[in-house]
Scaffold this motif. Structure first.
Motif, PDB file in Angstrom:
ATOM      1  N   PHE A 161       0.823  -1.206   0.000  1.00  0.00           N
ATOM      2  CA  PHE A 161       0.000   0.000   0.000  1.00  0.00           C
ATOM      3  C   PHE A 161       0.860   1.260   0.000  1.00  0.00           C
ATOM      4  N   VAL A 162       1.879   1.279   0.868  1.00  0.00           N
ATOM      5  CA  VAL A 162       2.770   2.442   0.925  1.00  0.00           C
ATOM      6  C   VAL A 162       3.535   2.591  -0.386  1.00  0.00           C
ATOM      7  N   GLY A 163       4.053   1.484  -0.890  1.00  0.00           N
ATOM      8  CA  GLY A 163       4.809   1.533  -2.135  1.00  0.00           C
ATOM      9  C   GLY A 163       3.971   1.994  -3.314  1.00  0.00           C
ATOM     10  N   THR A 164       2.729   1.554  -3.352  1.00  0.00           N
ATOM     11  CA  THR A 164       1.829   1.969  -4.419  1.00  0.00           C
ATOM     12  C   THR A 164       1.627   3.473  -4.389  1.00  0.00           C
ATOM     13  N   ARG A 165       1.481   4.031  -3.193  1.00  0.00           N
ATOM     14  CA  ARG A 165       1.268   5.477  -3.072  1.00  0.00           C
ATOM     15  C   ARG A 165       2.546   6.257  -3.398  1.00  0.00           C
ATOM     16  N   VAL A 166       3.691   5.753  -2.950  1.00  0.00           N
ATOM     17  CA  VAL A 166       4.955   6.458  -3.208  1.00  0.00           C
ATOM     18  C   VAL A 166       5.276   6.462  -4.699  1.00  0.00           C
ATOM     19  N   VAL A 167       5.176   5.296  -5.331  1.00  0.00           N
ATOM     20  CA  VAL A 167       5.460   5.211  -6.765  1.00  0.00           C
ATOM     21  C   VAL A 167       4.434   6.018  -7.562  1.00  0.00           C
ATOM     22  N   GLY A 168       3.173   5.906  -7.168  1.00  0.00           N
ATOM     23  CA  GLY A 168       2.124   6.631  -7.870  1.00  0.00           C
ATOM     24  C   GLY A 168       2.314   8.130  -7.804  1.00  0.00           C
ATOM     25  N   VAL A 174      -2.582  11.817  -8.285  1.00  0.00           N
ATOM     26  CA  VAL A 174      -2.952  11.185  -7.026  1.00  0.00           C
ATOM     27  C   VAL A 174      -4.374  10.635  -7.081  1.00  0.00           C
ATOM     28  N   THR A 175      -5.195  11.158  -7.983  1.00  0.00           N
ATOM     29  CA  THR A 175      -6.565  10.660  -8.132  1.00  0.00           C
ATOM     30  C   THR A 175      -6.604   9.238  -8.674  1.00  0.00           C
ATOM     31  N   ARG A 176      -5.479   8.736  -9.120  1.00  0.00           N
ATOM     32  CA  ARG A 176      -5.382   7.361  -9.623  1.00  0.00           C
ATOM     33  C   ARG A 176      -5.289   6.356  -8.473  1.00  0.00           C
ATOM     34  N   THR A 181      -5.367   0.965  -5.591  1.00  0.00           N
ATOM     35  CA  THR A 181      -5.760   0.219  -4.394  1.00  0.00           C
ATOM     36  C   THR A 181      -6.622  -0.975  -4.769  1.00  0.00           C
ATOM     37  N   ALA A 182      -7.524  -0.796  -5.726  1.00  0.00           N
ATOM     38  CA  ALA A 182      -8.348  -1.905  -6.198  1.00  0.00           C
ATOM     39  C   ALA A 182      -7.483  -2.988  -6.831  1.00  0.00           C
ATOM     40  N   GLU A 183      -6.497  -2.576  -7.611  1.00  0.00           N
ATOM     41  CA  GLU A 183      -5.593  -3.550  -8.228  1.00  0.00           C
ATOM     42  C   GLU A 183      -4.819  -4.312  -7.164  1.00  0.00           C
ATOM     43  N   MET A 184      -4.388  -3.617  -6.117  1.00  0.00           N
ATOM     44  CA  MET A 184      -3.686  -4.262  -5.017  1.00  0.00           C
ATOM     45  C   MET A 184      -4.554  -5.345  -4.382  1.00  0.00           C
ATOM     46  N   TRP A 185      -5.801  -4.992  -4.106  1.00  0.00           N
ATOM     47  CA  TRP A 185      -6.692  -5.947  -3.445  1.00  0.00           C
ATOM     48  C   TRP A 185      -7.053  -7.117  -4.359  1.00  0.00           C
ATOM     49  N   GLN A 186      -7.168  -6.889  -5.645  1.00  0.00           N
ATOM     50  CA  GLN A 186      -7.466  -7.990  -6.552  1.00  0.00           C
ATOM     51  C   GLN A 186      -6.380  -9.059  -6.490  1.00  0.00           C
ATOM     52  N   LEU A 187      -5.136  -8.631  -6.351  1.00  0.00           N
ATOM     53  CA  LEU A 187      -4.036  -9.579  -6.212  1.00  0.00           C
ATOM     54  C   LEU A 187      -4.042 -10.254  -4.846  1.00  0.00           C
ATOM     55  N   LEU A 188      -4.222  -9.466  -3.786  1.00  0.00           N
ATOM     56  CA  LEU A 188      -4.170 -10.011  -2.435  1.00  0.00           C
ATOM     57  C   LEU A 188      -5.314 -10.981  -2.166  1.00  0.00           C
ATOM     58  N   ILE A 189      -6.489 -10.637  -2.639  1.00  0.00           N
ATOM     59  CA  ILE A 189      -7.655 -11.488  -2.382  1.00  0.00           C
ATOM     60  C   ILE A 189      -7.459 -12.873  -2.977  1.00  0.00           C
ATOM     61  N   ARG A 190      -6.881 -12.928  -4.148  1.00  0.00           N
ATOM     62  CA  ARG A 190      -6.673 -14.228  -4.797  1.00  0.00           C
ATOM     63  C   ARG A 190      -5.694 -15.106  -4.019  1.00  0.00           C
ATOM     64  N   GLY A 191      -4.820 -14.498  -3.256  1.00  0.00           N
ATOM     65  CA  GLY A 191      -3.872 -15.282  -2.474  1.00  0.00           C
ATOM     66  C   GLY A 191      -4.292 -15.537  -1.040  1.00  0.00           C
ATOM     67  N   LEU A 192      -5.190 -14.697  -0.507  1.00  0.00           N
ATOM     68  CA  LEU A 192      -5.527 -14.766   0.909  1.00  0.00           C
ATOM     69  C   LEU A 192      -6.894 -15.378   1.212  1.00  0.00           C
ATOM     70  N   VAL A 193      -7.835 -15.154   0.326  1.00  0.00           N
ATOM     71  CA  VAL A 193      -9.226 -15.482   0.631  1.00  0.00           C
ATOM     72  C   VAL A 193      -9.601 -16.850   0.054  1.00  0.00           C
TER      73      VAL A 193
END
Length: 215
Positions: A161-168, A174-176, A181-193
């Motif tokens: 999350f921090v890295g996504t904001r720093v790189v972005g 910043v409106t991106r 964040t949605a892209e981050m969760w799409q990846l995490l959900i597939r591995g965690l849930v």
């Protein structure tokens, strides 16, 4: 009373001006004279509230901490699952950062040499504590795999999350951030849930990206 209100308004103006400059040009590159000019106040007004630039940085970190803890309470206070509360928290921070220079400056200060004064914890420590608690509860609610290492997942999520904001911040508006964040969760959900609950949270991530204020 009127004098106190004016003083509080002046203090808030100075903090916002400092946050905007810290975010755009960095803490070390910003002088008190820059802040005075940007805030459109006198040096006397600034020194009445803040004796040094470090005091302004600490005030920004305090406000960031208070905001994050408030959002953590608000997103968890409506009978939602722990994983949904965590997801909503990240989207709230991402969306508010687009509008609030204090949150953006707080991130830049946290990733630099500035350190908060005790008893205030480092922002990353606070975020790790919040994320760890939500993930542990999500395991109990069967929304996260029971064999997940909470410490590892929490560390990875905060870094993501921090890295996504720093790189972005360096590469796109910043409106991106809600989209990232949605892209981050799409990846995490597939591995965690677990598979049986995955569709629900993938749908939630897509919905939260579109919601203006996902509390």
């Amino acid at each position: 009373m009127a004098r106190q209100v004016r003083a509080e308004k002046t203090r808030a103006t100075i903090i916002t001006a400092a946050a905007d400059l810290f975010d755009r040009q960095g803490y070390e590159a910003t002088s008190l004279s820059d802040i005075v000019e940007h805030a459109r106040v006198t040096k006397g007004a600034l020194y009445f509230h803040f004796a040094a630039k470090e005091d302004l940085a600490h005030a920004i970190l305090e406000l960031q901490s208070a905001t994050c803890h408030r959002l953590a309470r608000d997103t968890a206070a409506r009978g939602r699952t722990s994983l949904e509360a965590l997801m909503r928290l990240t989207f709230c921070v991402a969306r508010m950062s687009a509008e609030d220079p204090v949150l953006r400056a707080g991130l830049r200060l946290a990733t630099g040499i500035t350190r908060p004064r005790p008893p205030l914890s480092h922002p990353f420590t606070e975020w790790l504590d919040i994320v760890s608690a939500r993930l542990a509860a999500a395991v109990e609610e069967s929304d996260v795999h029971p064999d997940a290492d909470i410490d590892v997942v929490a560390h990875s999520l905060v870094c993501f999350f921090v890295g996504t904001r720093v790189v972005g911040r360096a590469r796109e508006p910043v409106t991106r951030q809600p989209r990232r964040t949605a892209e981050m969760w799409q990846l995490l959900i597939r591995g965690l849930v677990p598979v049986t609950r995955r569709a629900r949270y993938l749908s939630l991530a897509a919905r939260l990206e579109r919601e203006p204020a996902p509390l």
